[in-house]
Design an enzyme around this catalytic site. Sequence first.
Site, short mmCIF file in Angstrom:
data_model
loop_
_atom_site.label_atom_id
_atom_site.label_comp_id
_atom_site.label_asym_id
_atom_site.label_seq_id
_atom_site.Cartn_x
_atom_site.Cartn_y
_atom_site.Cartn_z
N ARG A 58 0.80 -1.23 0.00
CA ARG A 58 0.00 0.00 0.00
C ARG A 58 0.83 1.29 0.00
O ARG A 58 0.49 2.23 -0.70
CB ARG A 58 -1.03 -0.03 1.13
CG ARG A 58 -2.01 -1.21 0.99
CD ARG A 58 -3.24 -1.07 1.87
NE ARG A 58 -4.12 -0.03 1.43
CZ ARG A 58 -4.25 1.15 2.00
NH1 ARG A 58 -3.54 1.43 3.08
NH2 ARG A 58 -5.06 2.06 1.51
N TYR A 78 -0.15 3.19 -3.15
CA TYR A 78 -1.10 4.30 -2.92
C TYR A 78 -0.51 5.42 -2.08
O TYR A 78 -1.25 6.27 -1.62
CB TYR A 78 -2.34 3.81 -2.16
CG TYR A 78 -2.99 2.57 -2.69
CD1 TYR A 78 -3.75 2.61 -3.86
CD2 TYR A 78 -2.88 1.35 -2.02
CE1 TYR A 78 -4.38 1.48 -4.33
CE2 TYR A 78 -3.50 0.21 -2.50
CZ TYR A 78 -4.25 0.28 -3.65
OH TYR A 78 -4.87 -0.84 -4.12
N CYS A 105 14.29 -5.41 -3.73
CA CYS A 105 15.26 -4.65 -4.54
C CYS A 105 14.51 -3.62 -5.36
O CYS A 105 14.29 -3.79 -6.56
CB CYS A 105 15.99 -5.60 -5.47
SG CYS A 105 17.14 -6.59 -4.58
N GLU A 106 14.12 -2.58 -4.68
CA GLU A 106 13.24 -1.59 -5.29
C GLU A 106 13.32 -0.36 -4.40
O GLU A 106 12.95 -0.43 -3.22
CB GLU A 106 11.81 -2.19 -5.26
CG GLU A 106 10.78 -1.45 -5.97
CD GLU A 106 10.68 -1.81 -7.45
OE1 GLU A 106 11.11 -2.91 -7.85
OE2 GLU A 106 10.20 -0.95 -8.18
N1 LLP Z 1 -17.75 -3.52 -2.71
C1 LLP Z 1 -17.12 -3.43 -3.88
C2 LLP Z 1 -17.84 -3.71 -5.11
C3 LLP Z 1 -15.76 -3.07 -3.91
O1 LLP Z 1 -15.15 -2.97 -5.08
C4 LLP Z 1 -15.07 -2.83 -2.70
C5 LLP Z 1 -13.66 -2.49 -2.70
C6 LLP Z 1 -15.77 -2.95 -1.49
C7 LLP Z 1 -17.12 -3.30 -1.53
C8 LLP Z 1 -15.12 -2.73 -0.14
O2 LLP Z 1 -14.62 -1.45 0.01
P1 LLP Z 1 -14.00 -1.02 1.44
O3 LLP Z 1 -15.13 -1.03 2.44
O4 LLP Z 1 -12.98 -2.02 1.79
O5 LLP Z 1 -13.44 0.33 1.20
N2 LLP Z 1 -6.73 -2.09 -2.55
C9 LLP Z 1 -7.25 -0.76 -2.22
C10 LLP Z 1 -8.72 -0.77 -1.99
C11 LLP Z 1 -9.49 -1.33 -3.15
C12 LLP Z 1 -10.95 -1.41 -2.89
C13 LLP Z 1 -11.59 -2.26 -3.92
N3 LLP Z 1 -12.99 -2.41 -3.76
C14 LLP Z 1 -6.50 -0.22 -1.00
O6 LLP Z 1 -5.65 -0.92 -0.45
O7 LLP Z 1 -6.72 0.92 -0.60
#
Ligand code: LLP
Length: 447
Positions: A339, A343, A370-371
């Site tokens: 992350r 991000y 290695c980055e």
């Molecule tokens: N529903 C759908 C259709 C989604 O695409 C997602 C997340 C959620 C629910 C849940 O969202 P949350 O409550 O967790 O915000 N990898 C990224 C976050 C990607 C989110 C993808 N979709 C990160 O680490 O910030």
Amino acid sequence: MGNKEELANFTARDTIHINENNHLEIAGVDTVELAKKYGTPLVIYDIQTVRENIRELKEGLFDYQGPTEVSYASKAFSSVAFYQTIHQENIAIDVVSGGELYLAKQAGFPAKKINFHGNNKSLQELTDALDYNIGNIIVDNFYELEMLKQLTKQRQQMTNILLRITPGVSADTHQYIMTGQADSKFGFDLQNGQAEQALKEALEASYLNVEGLHMHIGSQIFDTDSYALSMNQILSHVNKWQKKYGFQLKVFNIGGGFGVQHTSEEAKNSPKKQLKRISQQLMKLLDDYGMVYPELWIEPGRSIVSEAGTTIYEIGSQKTLPKIRNYVSIDGGMSDNIRPAFYDAKYTGFVANRMNAEANTVVSIAGKACESGDMLIYDLPLPEVKAGDLLAVINTGDYTFAMANNYNRIPRPAVVFVEDGKDFLAVRRETPKDFMRFENTLPKYNH
Ligand code: LLP
């Protein structure tokens, strides 16, 4: 600021403490002992916090005058034992691939409480979903709709679906970060008529039962207006579709995205309060449109698991660049938490084996890949550390292990659950030997 104050400032969890040995303790378990027992990097999930987070989310929906359902977005973190834990809390899940579906099946998760997402589900994945008779398929696009129409007809299998709608609330016109804007790879666009077309086709299909509609407008959202705006967009159309097609909205899934705090500098959020407000806003809209209250579903991921996760690393090498930076390296990094690199996410860390030591220096935590970009935390106040000290990075439960990878052939960490003073190894540590499961050696290799 001392560790105690920083911890208190940062997390309200009553399961996280500094014990008499000045070690970080979670749920009555000494994290230094855990690191000895299971090695590092180690991902620790505090299960009571998971249960409390779920309870809070349910409470956020209490005021809604219709049925409600929480569906855990398991992409945030999944494991067989975790699916079982989620089932103990009697909520649903969403899966986004055949892999997540398979794991949920292995966990014995009740099929009817599984909802299947994704913008490019394969024929095999849809077949698996139908074989398992899952609760709902959230149909994302016309290609999938067609495939599902044919598949359900061939199999003569009545199937519940939700249609994923892109409400068309654009980040350009509103200051919120959204994935609900028209230019999105997900869902049927509301504004250009594709959502209506999809609904018409789905209603005409002999083996599809349109249970309702779905929206998900993004992640790390701290307000409620962006939800209200999107719900309004969708409901204004449903109002027309009701008259035009006799469509009854039985389920309204408003997605997840409720914001969480990763460091004390980040905004605090209460998903419970956020949901209370969203429920009120939804009821007002439904009243204004004179609609029957549908089932209100939410799909939280990170708000269930973020705060429950802590990662323990062992500190190794250091590099001091006078007047520039002090690098402190750990035995993990972007392979277990991508992350920060991906991000620019921020985290906070503590020395788990010397929680009482004063933070008298500032260091930057480097991962072992290695980055150059593999930097976990920049400018972290810490006591002076030496090789063998343990770094605890807090609030790492969301999208860390879930996004772990084997870059540089670094094995993925172990995952341990802690609750009521006990620990349980949920996922064992990978070893280089595991990599050989996928490898073939050349048949005639002479050297
Ligand atoms: N529903 C759908 C259709 C989604 O695409 C997602 C997340 C959620 C629910 C849940 O969202 P949350 O409550 O967790 O915000 N990898 C990224 C976050 C990607 C989110 C993808 N979709 C990160 O680490 O910030």
